[in-house]
Every structure is written in C-alpha cells, then in structure tokens.
Design a protein around this motif. Sequence first.
Motif, mmCIF file in Angstrom:
data_model
loop_
_atom_site.group_PDB
_atom_site.id
_atom_site.type_symbol
_atom_site.label_atom_id
_atom_site.label_comp_id
_atom_site.label_asym_id
_atom_site.label_seq_id
_atom_site.Cartn_x
_atom_site.Cartn_y
_atom_site.Cartn_z
ATOM 1 N N CYS A 102 -2.107 22.328 -1.860
ATOM 2 C CA CYS A 102 -2.007 20.900 -1.884
ATOM 3 C C CYS A 102 -3.234 20.486 -1.216
ATOM 4 O O CYS A 102 -3.620 21.057 -0.178
ATOM 5 C CB CYS A 102 -0.862 20.404 -1.200
ATOM 6 S SG CYS A 102 -0.928 18.569 -0.646
ATOM 7 N N LEU A 103 -4.007 19.578 -1.724
ATOM 8 C CA LEU A 103 -5.431 19.011 -1.249
ATOM 9 C C LEU A 103 -4.909 17.634 -0.712
ATOM 10 O O LEU A 103 -4.663 16.612 -1.320
ATOM 11 C CB LEU A 103 -6.312 18.967 -2.085
ATOM 12 C CG LEU A 103 -7.804 19.119 -1.532
ATOM 13 C CD1 LEU A 103 -8.060 17.320 -1.172
ATOM 14 C CD2 LEU A 103 -8.137 19.741 -0.457
ATOM 15 N N GLY A 104 -5.165 17.238 0.707
ATOM 16 C CA GLY A 104 -4.871 15.994 1.168
ATOM 17 C C GLY A 104 -6.377 15.361 1.711
ATOM 18 O O GLY A 104 -7.180 16.274 1.761
ATOM 19 N N GLU A 127 -5.189 8.957 9.636
ATOM 20 C CA GLU A 127 -4.450 8.270 8.718
ATOM 21 C C GLU A 127 -4.264 9.084 7.385
ATOM 22 O O GLU A 127 -5.507 9.362 6.903
ATOM 23 C CB GLU A 127 -4.649 6.961 8.686
ATOM 24 C CG GLU A 127 -4.042 6.083 7.312
ATOM 25 C CD GLU A 127 -4.852 4.723 7.179
ATOM 26 O OE1 GLU A 127 -4.079 3.833 6.325
ATOM 27 O OE2 GLU A 127 -5.995 4.598 7.420
ATOM 28 N N TRP A 128 -3.292 9.394 6.916
ATOM 29 C CA TRP A 128 -3.043 9.871 5.334
ATOM 30 C C TRP A 128 -3.634 9.242 4.459
ATOM 31 O O TRP A 128 -3.342 7.829 4.581
ATOM 32 C CB TRP A 128 -1.882 10.548 5.180
ATOM 33 C CG TRP A 128 -1.419 10.848 3.816
ATOM 34 C CD1 TRP A 128 -2.045 12.014 3.218
ATOM 35 C CD2 TRP A 128 -0.897 10.242 2.749
ATOM 36 N NE1 TRP A 128 -1.666 12.115 1.875
ATOM 37 C CE2 TRP A 128 -0.996 10.979 1.451
ATOM 38 C CE3 TRP A 128 -0.154 8.997 2.686
ATOM 39 C CZ2 TRP A 128 -0.334 10.419 0.441
ATOM 40 C CZ3 TRP A 128 0.353 8.503 1.638
ATOM 41 C CH2 TRP A 128 0.113 9.393 0.377
ATOM 42 N N VAL A 129 -4.367 9.308 3.434
ATOM 43 C CA VAL A 129 -4.810 8.324 2.574
ATOM 44 C C VAL A 129 -4.284 8.867 1.285
ATOM 45 O O VAL A 129 -3.910 7.988 0.460
ATOM 46 C CB VAL A 129 -6.361 8.777 2.359
ATOM 47 C CG1 VAL A 129 -7.149 7.747 1.393
ATOM 48 C CG2 VAL A 129 -6.968 8.233 3.763
ATOM 49 N N SER A 130 -4.498 10.168 0.962
ATOM 50 C CA SER A 130 -4.134 10.492 -0.571
ATOM 51 C C SER A 130 -3.768 12.033 -0.407
ATOM 52 O O SER A 130 -4.193 12.730 0.516
ATOM 53 C CB SER A 130 -5.286 10.361 -1.595
ATOM 54 O OG SER A 130 -4.886 10.817 -2.707
ATOM 55 N N SER A 131 -3.201 12.674 -1.588
ATOM 56 C CA SER A 131 -2.879 13.955 -1.675
ATOM 57 C C SER A 131 -2.569 14.204 -3.253
ATOM 58 O O SER A 131 -2.382 13.433 -3.789
ATOM 59 C CB SER A 131 -1.509 14.610 -0.930
ATOM 60 O OG SER A 131 -0.570 13.776 -1.454
ATOM 61 N N GLU A 135 -0.672 21.204 -9.378
ATOM 62 C CA GLU A 135 -0.268 20.544 -10.687
ATOM 63 C C GLU A 135 -0.871 19.320 -11.052
ATOM 64 O O GLU A 135 -0.878 18.827 -12.144
ATOM 65 C CB GLU A 135 1.021 20.456 -10.875
ATOM 66 C CG GLU A 135 1.968 21.830 -10.759
ATOM 67 C CD GLU A 135 1.519 22.868 -11.729
ATOM 68 O OE1 GLU A 135 1.317 22.425 -12.696
ATOM 69 O OE2 GLU A 135 1.553 23.917 -11.246
ATOM 70 N N GLY A 136 -1.678 18.512 -10.068
ATOM 71 C CA GLY A 136 -2.679 17.336 -10.308
ATOM 72 C C GLY A 136 -1.610 16.187 -10.011
ATOM 73 O O GLY A 136 -2.064 14.977 -10.323
ATOM 74 N N GLY A 137 -0.500 16.256 -9.449
ATOM 75 C CA GLY A 137 0.070 15.161 -9.305
ATOM 76 C C GLY A 137 -0.518 14.216 -7.973
ATOM 77 O O GLY A 137 -0.857 14.914 -7.018
ATOM 78 N N THR A 138 -0.418 13.059 -8.014
ATOM 79 C CA THR A 138 -1.194 12.251 -6.948
ATOM 80 C C THR A 138 -0.239 11.522 -6.063
ATOM 81 O O THR A 138 0.486 10.738 -6.806
ATOM 82 C CB THR A 138 -2.590 11.502 -7.276
ATOM 83 O OG1 THR A 138 -2.126 10.701 -8.562
ATOM 84 C CG2 THR A 138 -3.582 12.615 -7.944
ATOM 85 N N GLU A 139 -0.715 11.083 -5.040
ATOM 86 C CA GLU A 139 -0.036 9.952 -4.347
ATOM 87 C C GLU A 139 -0.836 9.470 -3.352
ATOM 88 O O GLU A 139 -1.875 9.837 -2.958
ATOM 89 C CB GLU A 139 1.236 10.629 -3.250
ATOM 90 C CG GLU A 139 2.352 11.148 -4.102
ATOM 91 C CD GLU A 139 3.383 11.448 -3.225
ATOM 92 O OE1 GLU A 139 4.272 12.295 -3.631
ATOM 93 O OE2 GLU A 139 3.737 10.894 -2.352
ATOM 94 N N TYR A 140 -0.666 7.993 -2.956
ATOM 95 C CA TYR A 140 -1.768 7.321 -2.055
ATOM 96 C C TYR A 140 -1.106 6.599 -1.091
ATOM 97 O O TYR A 140 0.123 6.079 -1.361
ATOM 98 C CB TYR A 140 -2.488 6.410 -3.071
ATOM 99 C CG TYR A 140 -3.100 7.037 -4.096
ATOM 100 C CD1 TYR A 140 -2.553 7.222 -5.564
ATOM 101 C CD2 TYR A 140 -4.593 7.721 -4.139
ATOM 102 C CE1 TYR A 140 -3.432 7.953 -6.728
ATOM 103 C CE2 TYR A 140 -5.166 8.304 -5.024
ATOM 104 C CZ TYR A 140 -4.578 8.502 -6.310
ATOM 105 O OH TYR A 140 -5.250 9.076 -7.250
ATOM 106 N N ALA A 141 -1.818 6.275 0.065
ATOM 107 C CA ALA A 141 -1.429 5.363 0.893
ATOM 108 C C ALA A 141 -1.335 3.879 0.324
ATOM 109 O O ALA A 141 -2.207 3.545 -0.596
ATOM 110 C CB ALA A 141 -1.938 5.404 2.198
#
Length: 121
Positions: free
Chosen positions: A32-34, A45-49, A53-59
Amino acid sequence: VQLVESGGGSVSTGGSLTLSCGVVMPYGLPYCLGWFRQAPGRDREWVSSITWEGGTEYANSVKGRFFASRQSGKRTLQMTNLRSNDTAIYYCAADTRHRGSCYEGADNYDAWGQGTQVTVS
C-alpha cells in the motif's frame, strides 16, 4: 525498500502540483502506498492511500482536489486547486506487511521517503 519523493515546489493559491514517489521494492511484493504531510507546528496528517489493486482513499480536506495514481514503479499524487493550508512537507510511505491493503495509522507504514516541500501562497 526505498522511496524517493519529487515534484514539490512553490505554487500560487489555486494552482496545481504533481508529486511522484519512486519506489524500489523487491520484485512482486505488494504494498500500500500512502501520502502524508506535516505542516510546521502540526502533527503528521494522512492525506491519501492507494492499494496494490489501485483503490484510493482521501482525507476529507483534500477529497476532490487530490488524486493518487500509479504507474509502473512510480506512484503520483496530483494536487489541484491548492490552498495555503496545503503547505507542508509531503511524504510517501509504503506498507509492505498487509499484502497491498491499506490500513489506517502511520504506524502501519514501514518505509518512508525523505519528504518534499510544498508551499502554497
């Protein structure tokens, strides 16, 4: 494991920058790349990961403005409509212990880049 960020710099409010994270990893190891950031006087602060498989999440603070993506061996964070409170040192980090899935918490990440400065004014 080695990560190297690039692409930081100074930009005007409303402008855009794209950060890159060059990743050197044992062949075939999923991770996983964060993306994290730390502004002066503030906690990291976490920004994104982005998962293997390419799934993304964002603050919430960057959702709709920042976009994480991946290409062979490199991960990028496209930052648009930048604001002054986006000013920070930005880090990429890899979690190699969860087979490419992303979990909350900086402690899950076992490899970090050196950081790149982003200044918005």
